[in-house]
Structure formats: structure tokens, C-alpha cells
Design an enzyme around this catalytic site. Structure first.
Site, PDB file in Angstrom:
ATOM      1  N   GLN A  70      -6.540 -10.778  -0.571  1.00 10.51           N
ATOM      2  CA  GLN A  70      -6.180  -9.652   0.289  1.00 10.51           C
ATOM      3  C   GLN A  70      -7.469  -9.108   0.902  1.00 10.51           C
ATOM      4  OE1 GLN A  70      -2.572  -7.854   0.438  1.00 10.51           O
ATOM      5  NE2 GLN A  70      -2.812 -10.042   0.728  1.00 10.51           N
ATOM      6  N   ASP A  94      -6.276  -8.180  -4.241  1.00 12.36           N
ATOM      7  CA  ASP A  94      -5.721  -9.269  -5.061  1.00 12.36           C
ATOM      8  C   ASP A  94      -6.135 -10.695  -4.673  1.00 12.36           C
ATOM      9  OD1 ASP A  94      -4.226  -6.993  -5.405  1.00 12.36           O
ATOM     10  OD2 ASP A  94      -2.344  -7.875  -4.805  1.00 12.36           O
ATOM     11  N   ARG A 127       7.850  -7.820  -3.251  1.00 12.61           N
ATOM     12  CA  ARG A 127       6.608  -8.464  -2.805  1.00 12.61           C
ATOM     13  C   ARG A 127       5.963  -9.405  -3.834  1.00 12.61           C
ATOM     14  NH1 ARG A 127       5.631  -2.978  -3.339  1.00 12.61           N
ATOM     15  NH2 ARG A 127       4.166  -2.352  -4.970  1.00 12.61           N
TER      16      ARG A 127
HETATM   17  C1  FRU Z   1      -1.362  -5.188  -5.694  1.00 13.41           C
HETATM   18  C2  FRU Z   1      -0.780  -4.946  -4.310  1.00 13.41           C
HETATM   19  C3  FRU Z   1       0.333  -5.936  -4.050  1.00 13.41           C
HETATM   20  C4  FRU Z   1       0.366  -5.992  -2.568  1.00 13.41           C
HETATM   21  C5  FRU Z   1      -1.097  -5.887  -2.211  1.00 13.41           C
HETATM   22  C6  FRU Z   1      -1.356  -5.186  -0.914  1.00 13.41           C
HETATM   23  O1  FRU Z   1      -2.678  -4.861  -5.833  1.00 13.41           O
HETATM   24  O2  FRU Z   1      -0.327  -3.623  -4.225  1.00 13.41           O
HETATM   25  O3  FRU Z   1       1.544  -5.585  -4.656  1.00 13.41           O
HETATM   26  O4  FRU Z   1       0.936  -7.170  -2.099  1.00 13.41           O
HETATM   27  O5  FRU Z   1      -1.708  -5.177  -3.270  1.00 13.41           O
HETATM   28  O6  FRU Z   1      -2.688  -5.324  -0.538  1.00 13.41           O
END
Ligand code: FRU
Length: 492
Positions: free
Chosen positions: A54, A38, A166
Site C-alpha cells: 500500500q 500493508d 476488503r
Molecule cells: C489495513 C488496511 C486495509 C486496507 C488498507 C488501506 O492496514 O486498513 O484493511 O485495505 O489498510 O490502505
């Protein structure tokens, strides 16, 4: 003081990023090295656009989440910055999950993200706890707030689940900061919670802004909430969606809820619901507001269903979409590539009123780093049944975009584009009936295609896997059609 984990990640990416340069697209963001999902913290800071993501630098698979970091002045050329945060404190020891960023009045940048830790329950089961954390920095280095976590299970409404809590998205209003956070309520599906904070560090629950009630998938991940004219838009990425006609597809989807926000009551009333992107590789979009008032969206150009289906021997996996400007017109989300791309238009090739039917190549119309617009209309009295554009083509490969005016559908198809896996390669979606007239704009960047139909009424994003030498583009239809073509090579 920089933690050992952060230092190690920074050294790792500095050492290995150059080896991945040959694999990178030309104008899409990738991680320095390793895995990316993300977009996070997409925001303006000191006059520049910052984007975090991420990030697991050590392999091309998902792992303990760090935040990678880049910035840009124009959404096209990005400057790589060192890893921003690593999972190195008690509150985020198993991962710094998705979140957002904002510039504070004192000039610091605040990151609001989900900290994850695992613990063994009294009955031996290992469980993951998700809560919201803060880090503050100068656009380069960040300190985790000693009061973390700032939002915990205690801040959930009744029935809220602390294992699925989250992806906070923060914004500022006159009276302070607000954030939306994804949660799983008692019915097992998804909801979006609204929180308020005067200073960014102390938060309180305000309302359940909207909830899924098992209608649009289950858990709603990665929310974003922003005004567009008189209305507000809530973007969510639901897990476990089921198809609804051609509107949604199964699995991980993206949904845009357009409606009215009542700020006094912290309530949101929906007027319309639609998919954000009708392609295959698009998830977890996030937006920012530019200095000149444009709402710009970026997303992960991948999807969880196929994230294990990687090409062989890659050093980087995962990229962002090209940023899109958003509008809402008649309760519909309109998306177009940010206008800054025009500054990188190189050689132009244009054709007007060309009549084609049998598969045709047009001289000069080829390439894999291009901005291509094709306008199609019936050539004579006879309405055509189908028009097909093939891209990334050689003797063996192609990806196609087909339009059928009689049923108002566009089909994207990458079956023959070199993928090694038996996964979804075809998707159909509905477009507006314009009596056989359609405009298809395509951004191609080596292995990605972003399609914008009828000036942004629909978007469809998908990756292709054919070799970069497959550069041909062709046009065909069942009976003669008239086309205009405008193609720019992108000079980066
Ligand atoms: C969405 C997700 C989020 C989480 C992240 C973890 O793609 O699952 O909800 O914060 O990826 O990497």
C-alpha cells in the site's frame, strides 16, 4: 495504455527515490518515496518473490492508495520495480486497497485487490464502497480487468457490510482459486468470507469461514489462510482489540487462529488463538509458500495508532518486517527470520559461559545492523530476578529487553530510545517457563528491533528512534547469570 495517474506516480518515485536512500534501513523493504502500509501480493512469480505494498508516493501520510512493487530472490536484497497500479478506473477511483497476487497457468500474474470509491447517497451522506477488483500483468505492467468489480455487495452473505469488505487473499487448489476476504457482519465486528473462482475473474461466495462475534476486536482486516501440517492457520488483523491478560493489547492487533479446515464444508474449527507479534510495530501480515515448501510471512512494521507520530523531515515512512519462516508446533505459531539471512553474516563475535551481573559491555558486541543471539541461564544455585539487555545505547539513549524468570515475562521498553511522542513504549508478554533459561535473538536494522524468544516461540517487533551513533549493547542482572553471546554484523 498507461493511465496518466500511473505514469505520474512512476515519474515521481523515479525522480525522488534517490533522495530517500540515506534514510533507508539496510535489509528491510521501504517504499521508493513517501508512505507505505500493508504488504500486498506477497507471492512467487516466475521463480522470484514479488511484494507489493500500500503506497502513497506523494507524502509521508496515507493518501489515495497505489501499489508499490519490489521483488527478490532471497528476501534480503530487493529490486525496486515501478509502481504497479494506481487508482485510475471507475471501480477503484478512490484507492487500490490491500490484496494479493498469484501466477496463472498462462504465465500472467493476477492481482486481486480491493477497489474503493466514494459516492453521495440519496440522503446526502458520502459513503465509501469497497469491492474486489482484478488486474493482470507480466510482473511489471498490469491491465485492470474490464469486468471489474468482480465481487460486490451482491456477493455478501446476509447482514454483510459493503463499506467494510476488503483485503482478498488468493490461493490455488486443484479445482481452482479460493480467496478469503475481510467483512463486517451485522453484529458490527468482523468475519472472514470464503470465495471460489474457476478462472480468477468470476467468483462465488462459499462460506463464512470464521467470525469474531466481538470477541477478538471488531473488523478483521487483511486475512490470510493456509495449511500448516494437518492444520490450517487463519491470520487476521483486528481493529479495536481489547487486552486479554498479556495476550492481546488494545487497538490494532494481529491474531493467529490455528484449527482444522473441512474443505468439503468450507468450514474452519479453531483449536487455538494467539497474538502473532507481541511488540509495538507489527500489522497486516501476509504469507507466501516458497518453492522449497516454507511458509514465509512479512508484515507492515508500523501500527495505525502511531502512524502520525513521525520523526521530523522524513522522506519515507513505513517499512516491512524482515520475512519470517512459520511453523506450528503444539498449536503454537513459531516464527524465525528466513534462513537466507545467514548468507549475509559478516564478522562474528562470540562469547561462551560469561558470568555477568553489573552492567557489562563485551568487546566487539555493538552495532545497529546486526543479528545477535543471547542465551541466559542462572550462574549458580541462586535464581536471578531479572536480566536486562540494552541496545542502541549511548550516554542518553537505550532500548531494553528484560526477562523476569519468576513471572515468565519479557518486557520490551523503548522509553529512552529517542521517540518524540508520549505513545506506547513498553510491552510485556509471557514466555515459556524454562527455569531461568532463555534465548533472545535480535535483528537490528538501524531503527528497528525484531526480537525472537526461545527459537521463535514469541516475536516482538518495535521501532526505536535514537541516533544511529547509539551503537552500544550491554548486559546486566540482579545477581550473577551466565550468558552466551553470538553477534554477526550483517554485510549487505
Ligand atoms: C489495513 C488496511 C486495509 C486496507 C488498507 C488501506 O492496514 O486498513 O484493511 O485495505 O489498510 O490502505
Amino acid at each position: 495504455m498507461m493511465s496518466e495517474k500511473l505514469q505520474k506516480a512512476r515519474e515521481f518515485e523515479a525522480k525522488y527515490a534517490p533522495f530517500a536512500d540515506a534514510e533507508r534501513p539496510a535489509f528491510h523493504v521501504t517504499g521508493a518515496i513517501g508512505w507505505v502500509n500493508d504488504p500486498n501480493g506477497f507471492s512467487v512469480y516466475q521463480g522470484e518473490y514479488h511484494l507489493f505494498y500500500q503506497y502513497h508516493p506523494y507524502s509521508t501520510n496515507w493518501g489515495p492508495m497505489h501499489w508499490g512493487h519490489v521483488k527478490t530472490k532471497d528476501f534480503v536484497k530487493w529490486e525496486r520495480l515501478p509502481v504497479a497500479i494506481a487508482p485510475d478506473t471507475e471501480a477503484d477511483r478512490n484507492g487500490c486497497f490491500s490484496g494479493s497476487a498469484i501466477e496463472m497457468p498462462d504465465g500472467r500474474q493476477l492481482l486481486l485487490y480491493t477497489g474503493v470509491y466514494r459516492q453521495r447517497r440519496d440522503d446526502a451522506i458520502m459513503e465509501e464502497v469497497q469491492h474486489q477488483c482484478v488486474a493482470v500483468g507480466d510482473g511489471l505492467n498490469y491491465e485492470k480487468y474490464e469486468g471489474n468489480p468482480v465481487l460486490t455487495a451482491d456477493d455478501l452473505p446476509e447482514g454483510g457490510n459493503r463499506l467494510d469488505f476488503r483485503d482478498p487473499k488468493i490461493w490455488q487448489e486443484e479445482d481452482g482459486y479460493y480467496a478469503v476476504v475481510g467483512n463486517r457482519p451485522a453484529d458490527g465486528s468482523g468475519s472472514i468470507l470464503l470465495y471460489y473462482s474457476e478462472d480468477g475473474f468470476h467468483w462465488e461466495f462459499k462460506s463464512v469461514l470464521d467470525a469474531c462475534y466481538n470477541e477478538y476486536g471488531k473488523m478483521w482486516e487483511c486475512p490470510d489462510f493456509f495449511p500448516m501440517g494437518e492444520q490450517h492457520v487463519l491470520l487476521v488483523s483486528p481493529q479495536e482489540m481489547t487486552p486479554l491478560g498479556l495476550e492481546f493489547h488494545a487497538g490494532y492487533g494481529t491474531v493467529c487462529l490455528i484449527g482444522t479446515y473441512n474443505k468439503k464444508e468450507y468450514s474452519f474449527e479453531r483449536d487455538a488463538v494467539q497474538a502473532v507479534d507481541y511488540g509495538i510495530d507489527f500489522y497486516a501480515p501476509q504469507t507466501l509458500l516458497t518453492q522449497d515448501g516454507r511458509r514465509v510471512m512479512i508484515a507492515w512494521m508500523q501500527n495505525w495508532q502511531t502512524a502520525n507520530c513521525q520523526q521530523k523531515d522524513v522522506r519515507i515512512f513505513g517499512a516491512m518486517t524482515f520475512p519470517r519462516e512459520l511453523e506450528v508446533r503444539d498449536n503454537k505459531l513459531i516464527q524465525n527470520p528466513v534462513r537466507e539471512l545467514a548468507n549475509y553474516h559478516g564478522r562474528k563475535v562470540a562469547y561462551h559461559n560469561v558470568v555477568i551481573s553489573r552492567e557489562t559491555n563485551l568487546s566487539g558486541v555493538h552495532g545497529r545492523i546486526i543479528d545477535l543471539t543471547v542465551k541466559v541461564r542462572p550462574a549458580s544455585g541462586k535464581m536471578y530476578q531479572w536480566f536486562k539487555l540494552k541496545l542502541g545505547k549511548d550516554g542518553e539513549h537505550y532500548a531494553s529487553v528484560r526477562y523476569k524468570p519468576d513471572c515468565d515475562t519479557v518486557r520490551i521498553d523503548r522509553t529512552r530510545s529517542g521517540g518524540r511522542f508520549d505513545i506506547v513504549h513498553v510491552r510485556d508478554f509471557l514466555v515459556r517457563d524454562r527455569k531461568g533459561e532463555i534465548t533472545l535473538r535480535i535483528l537490528m536494522d538501524k531503527n528497528s528491533i525484531e526480537l525472537f524468544v526461545n527459537d521463535g516461540e514469541q516475536a516482538a517487533t518495535f521501532l526505536i528512534y535514537s541516533p544511529i551513533t547509539a551503537q552500544a549493547i550491554s548486559f546486566e542482572a540482579d545477581v550473577p547469570v551466565m550468558i552466551d553471546v553470538e553477534k554477526y554484523d550483517l554485510k549487505l
